[in-house]
Each structure stands twice: as C-alpha cells, then as structure tokens.
Design a protein around this motif. Sequence first.
Motif, PDB file in Angstrom:
ATOM      1  N   ARG A  18     -30.522  11.784   2.374  1.00  0.00           N
ATOM      2  CA  ARG A  18     -31.329  11.006   1.482  1.00  0.00           C
ATOM      3  C   ARG A  18     -32.715  11.508   1.146  1.00  0.00           C
ATOM      4  N   LEU A  19     -33.581  12.242   2.124  1.00  0.00           N
ATOM      5  CA  LEU A  19     -34.612  12.828   2.010  1.00  0.00           C
ATOM      6  C   LEU A  19     -34.505  13.827   1.237  1.00  0.00           C
ATOM      7  N   ALA A  20     -33.417  14.711   1.031  1.00  0.00           N
ATOM      8  CA  ALA A  20     -33.116  15.740   0.146  1.00  0.00           C
ATOM      9  C   ALA A  20     -33.102  15.325  -1.335  1.00  0.00           C
ATOM     10  N   GLU A  21     -32.344  14.071  -1.327  1.00  0.00           N
ATOM     11  CA  GLU A  21     -31.964  13.583  -2.494  1.00  0.00           C
ATOM     12  C   GLU A  21     -33.294  12.843  -3.282  1.00  0.00           C
ATOM     13  N   ALA A  22     -34.267  12.608  -2.294  1.00  0.00           N
ATOM     14  CA  ALA A  22     -35.659  12.052  -2.943  1.00  0.00           C
ATOM     15  C   ALA A  22     -36.637  12.843  -3.232  1.00  0.00           C
ATOM     16  N   GLY A  23     -36.161  14.141  -3.130  1.00  0.00           N
ATOM     17  CA  GLY A  23     -37.000  15.221  -3.425  1.00  0.00           C
ATOM     18  C   GLY A  23     -37.712  15.991  -2.448  1.00  0.00           C
ATOM     19  N   LYS A  24     -37.334  15.565  -1.085  1.00  0.00           N
ATOM     20  CA  LYS A  24     -37.986  16.339   0.177  1.00  0.00           C
ATOM     21  C   LYS A  24     -37.294  17.643   0.329  1.00  0.00           C
ATOM     22  N   LYS A  25     -37.870  18.864  -0.078  1.00  0.00           N
ATOM     23  CA  LYS A  25     -37.187  19.812  -0.040  1.00  0.00           C
ATOM     24  C   LYS A  25     -37.418  20.644   1.099  1.00  0.00           C
ATOM     25  N   ARG A  26     -38.341  20.563   2.040  1.00  0.00           N
ATOM     26  CA  ARG A  26     -38.638  21.045   3.281  1.00  0.00           C
ATOM     27  C   ARG A  26     -39.100  19.882   4.492  1.00  0.00           C
ATOM     28  N   ILE A  27     -37.935  20.006   5.395  1.00  0.00           N
ATOM     29  CA  ILE A  27     -38.140  19.195   6.497  1.00  0.00           C
ATOM     30  C   ILE A  27     -37.943  19.857   8.043  1.00  0.00           C
ATOM     31  N   ALA A  28     -38.439  19.138   8.733  1.00  0.00           N
ATOM     32  CA  ALA A  28     -38.304  19.787  10.288  1.00  0.00           C
ATOM     33  C   ALA A  28     -37.929  18.771  11.065  1.00  0.00           C
ATOM     34  N   VAL A  29     -36.867  19.117  11.799  1.00  0.00           N
ATOM     35  CA  VAL A  29     -36.282  17.927  12.899  1.00  0.00           C
ATOM     36  C   VAL A  29     -36.744  18.143  14.277  1.00  0.00           C
ATOM     37  N   ILE A  30     -37.190  17.518  15.017  1.00  0.00           N
ATOM     38  CA  ILE A  30     -37.459  17.421  16.473  1.00  0.00           C
ATOM     39  C   ILE A  30     -36.835  16.503  17.158  1.00  0.00           C
ATOM     40  N   ALA A  31     -36.361  16.698  18.431  1.00  0.00           N
ATOM     41  CA  ALA A  31     -35.459  15.915  19.145  1.00  0.00           C
ATOM     42  C   ALA A  31     -36.282  15.341  20.519  1.00  0.00           C
ATOM     43  N   PRO A  32     -37.169  14.421  20.405  1.00  0.00           N
ATOM     44  CA  PRO A  32     -38.106  13.912  21.468  1.00  0.00           C
ATOM     45  C   PRO A  32     -37.439  13.438  22.646  1.00  0.00           C
ATOM     46  N   ALA A  33     -36.159  12.807  22.476  1.00  0.00           N
ATOM     47  CA  ALA A  33     -35.414  12.178  23.636  1.00  0.00           C
ATOM     48  C   ALA A  33     -34.854  13.235  24.595  1.00  0.00           C
ATOM     49  N   PHE A  34     -34.630  14.642  24.078  1.00  0.00           N
ATOM     50  CA  PHE A  34     -33.733  15.704  24.891  1.00  0.00           C
ATOM     51  C   PHE A  34     -35.096  16.519  25.598  1.00  0.00           C
ATOM     52  N   SER A  35     -34.851  16.481  26.873  1.00  0.00           N
ATOM     53  CA  SER A  35     -35.867  17.469  27.525  1.00  0.00           C
ATOM     54  C   SER A  35     -35.531  19.124  27.606  1.00  0.00           C
ATOM     55  N   SER A  36     -34.085  18.961  27.287  1.00  0.00           N
ATOM     56  CA  SER A  36     -33.477  20.433  27.196  1.00  0.00           C
ATOM     57  C   SER A  36     -32.651  20.586  25.866  1.00  0.00           C
ATOM     58  N   ASP A  37     -32.571  21.961  25.491  1.00  0.00           N
ATOM     59  CA  ASP A  37     -31.790  21.875  24.262  1.00  0.00           C
ATOM     60  C   ASP A  37     -30.280  21.893  24.868  1.00  0.00           C
ATOM     61  N   CYS A  38     -29.433  21.537  23.951  1.00  0.00           N
ATOM     62  CA  CYS A  38     -27.801  21.156  24.471  1.00  0.00           C
ATOM     63  C   CYS A  38     -26.959  21.099  23.177  1.00  0.00           C
ATOM     64  N   ILE A  39     -25.764  20.650  23.522  1.00  0.00           N
ATOM     65  CA  ILE A  39     -24.819  20.723  22.256  1.00  0.00           C
ATOM     66  C   ILE A  39     -25.440  19.851  21.211  1.00  0.00           C
ATOM     67  N   GLU A  40     -26.081  18.730  21.743  1.00  0.00           N
ATOM     68  CA  GLU A  40     -26.491  17.785  20.251  1.00  0.00           C
ATOM     69  C   GLU A  40     -27.709  18.374  19.465  1.00  0.00           C
ATOM     70  N   THR A  41     -28.422  19.311  20.072  1.00  0.00           N
ATOM     71  CA  THR A  41     -29.390  19.754  19.484  1.00  0.00           C
ATOM     72  C   THR A  41     -29.222  21.259  18.769  1.00  0.00           C
ATOM     73  N   LEU A  42     -28.562  22.012  19.604  1.00  0.00           N
ATOM     74  CA  LEU A  42     -28.326  23.376  19.315  1.00  0.00           C
ATOM     75  C   LEU A  42     -26.910  23.450  18.050  1.00  0.00           C
ATOM     76  N   GLU A  43     -26.055  22.328  18.342  1.00  0.00           N
ATOM     77  CA  GLU A  43     -24.847  22.592  17.711  1.00  0.00           C
ATOM     78  C   GLU A  43     -25.188  21.530  16.518  1.00  0.00           C
ATOM     79  N   GLU A  44     -25.092  20.386  16.959  1.00  0.00           N
ATOM     80  CA  GLU A  44     -25.220  18.967  15.841  1.00  0.00           C
ATOM     81  C   GLU A  44     -26.208  19.095  14.943  1.00  0.00           C
TER      82      GLU A  44
END
Length: 346
Positions: A274-300
Amino acid sequence: MRDTTHMPVDHPAIPEEKIGVLIANLGTPDNYDYWSMRRYLGEFLSDQRVIDYPKWKWQPILQGIILTIRPFRSGANYKSIWNHELGESPLMTITKAQTAKLRDSLEKRFGDKVMVDFAMRYGNPSTRSKVAEMVKAGCTRILFFPLYPHYSGPTTATANDQFFRALMEETWQPAARTVPAYYDRESYIEALAQSVERVYPSEGQAPDVLVCSYHGVPKRYLTQGDPYHCQCQKTTRLLRERLGWEKDRVVTTFQSKFGPEEWLQPYTVEEVARLAEAGKKRIAVIAPAFSSDCIETLEEINEEIQESFTEAGGEEFTYLPCLNDDDAHIRMMTEIVEENLAGWAD
C-alpha cells in the motif's frame, strides 16, 4: 559462601553457591532436514500458548496435514539463511554471541558469583537442561530473562511456563525471578534509535517511511487482555519521538500471520505494498519485537515482504537488522540484569 563446618564427612559434595542468569530465546531446529523441522514445528505448534485451539480439534490437523507438508517449505526457508559454516541457524549463532558478551559484562561487575547461560523454549538447548545444569553448578537463585521486549502469551508467558516446569523437577529448587517486559525502557529505545541512525545519519538520507514490523498474534488476544498490541504501539511512538520524525513517517505493522482467523493489523506484507502504491518509493523496515535476527526477519522480511513492496512499485527497500549482539543492546541487557539482581548480588 556455604557453611560446610558441621557437615558429616560422608555428606555429598555441595558446590560453591552461585546466582544463575538464564536468557531465553524462542528456539531453532537442529537442522533444516524434514525430520528436524518436523520435531521442531511439532513442539512449537503443540504449545497451547501459541495455538490455543482445543487439542481434540487441533492435533489431528497438525499431525495429519501441517506436519506432513510444512517441514518441506520451512526447511527450504531455513536452508536459505542457514549458517552453513557453523552448522546452525543464525538465531543460534546470535544468541551464543549475546550470551558470551553478557557473561563478560557481568563478570566485570560480579566476578565468578554469577553464571550466565542461554536456553531455547523450543528445540535445544532446552530450558529444562539448562536449569538442571545451573542447579548442579550451585545456583541457589536464578534470574530468568526471556528475550522479548513486549509481553505476550505466546512469547514471554510460554517461556516462563517452561522455566517453572523445569523448576518443578528439581529436588532442591532455587529461588527464582523473571525479567518483565522492557518495551518502553529508555536504553532499549535508544539502542533501536542508534541502529536507525547508523544507516541514516542525516534527515536527508532517511527513508520515506520507517515500518516497525512486529510479530503478529490473533486479534482476539487483545480483547482477552494480552497487552502486546498496546506495548508495540508505545515502542513505535517512543522510537519516533526519539528520532524526531513526523508521525506519518513511522508506522506499526504486524507480520507472520498463521491460520484463518483475523490477526492484529495492518499486516506488514500488505502495508508495504500500500505504501508503494501511495508513492512511498523508499522504505526501511525494523523489527523491534525480535531481539535476534531469525527466520521471520532474515527470510520473511528480506524476501517475502521486500518482494511485496517492489512488485507494488517500490524502489528502495532496506531491512535494519535486529539489535543482536550490538554493544548498546548488551549494555541494556546488563543494566536489566543488574537491576533484577538487586538484593541477590552486590
């Protein structure tokens, strides 16, 4: 120090008294082959804190359908992120590094009076085995530290459940404390903010939107009294205020939906499109609930969610790693441990 002055000569040896600090993460399969994945998923998805449907209804579906098919797909996902050099998942590698750094930090403060180790809620090393090791080593007090900034039944509560079950098996139970959620702790917010500012040191370099993607839970958990949703929203707000960004440039979303019922929304995979369709071409994603990178962050996040954004017209997608063994994260963990050992260790 234990007083052994009046012990009879044939008394079993008693180790020097210590305090245990046991950090706990979600868990990891031992490997990405079918049977390793099936064992891991079977333990994880049989936990009624995770899937709270009646056993008579859920177990036939789990054993007959899900555990026949899902280990293949999940195994392929794990293979794509596996630490092949060490023969373990990234979560295991990172948790070991966090433990080593925390141990070094606490040793400077308490010497050899505090024993630091880690356990997994699912898979190995099990909580039961690590509690037993600590008791055998002389720990008469254990601080249990679930590595979840936000409280939820399927995370913090089930980790604590397993810790207390382990204590039930000990003849001489140690005294026990558990670390509460720390979602609004100043040092936690600061560590998150620093991780953003390392990638975007100036306002002009910042993305159009910072997406704070949290692991989802069924929406009904909120109405049943689980505080997770509210705690996630507060973390996002505090992070945005610390960064000094406008309100519409930092959003809260939820990922990893499982099953047919409605989960907390907006769903990350849909929101980034939805953000892309609304014209937001540059986004960053952070996962505050995860204390360590894992399958949900590195793959998903790095694959499925990124693909959703680019297919909808997005141009620049950046995933900001979890706090992992970053020095600011270890300082925060050390601070939390020291506070929770008050009255136990000086």
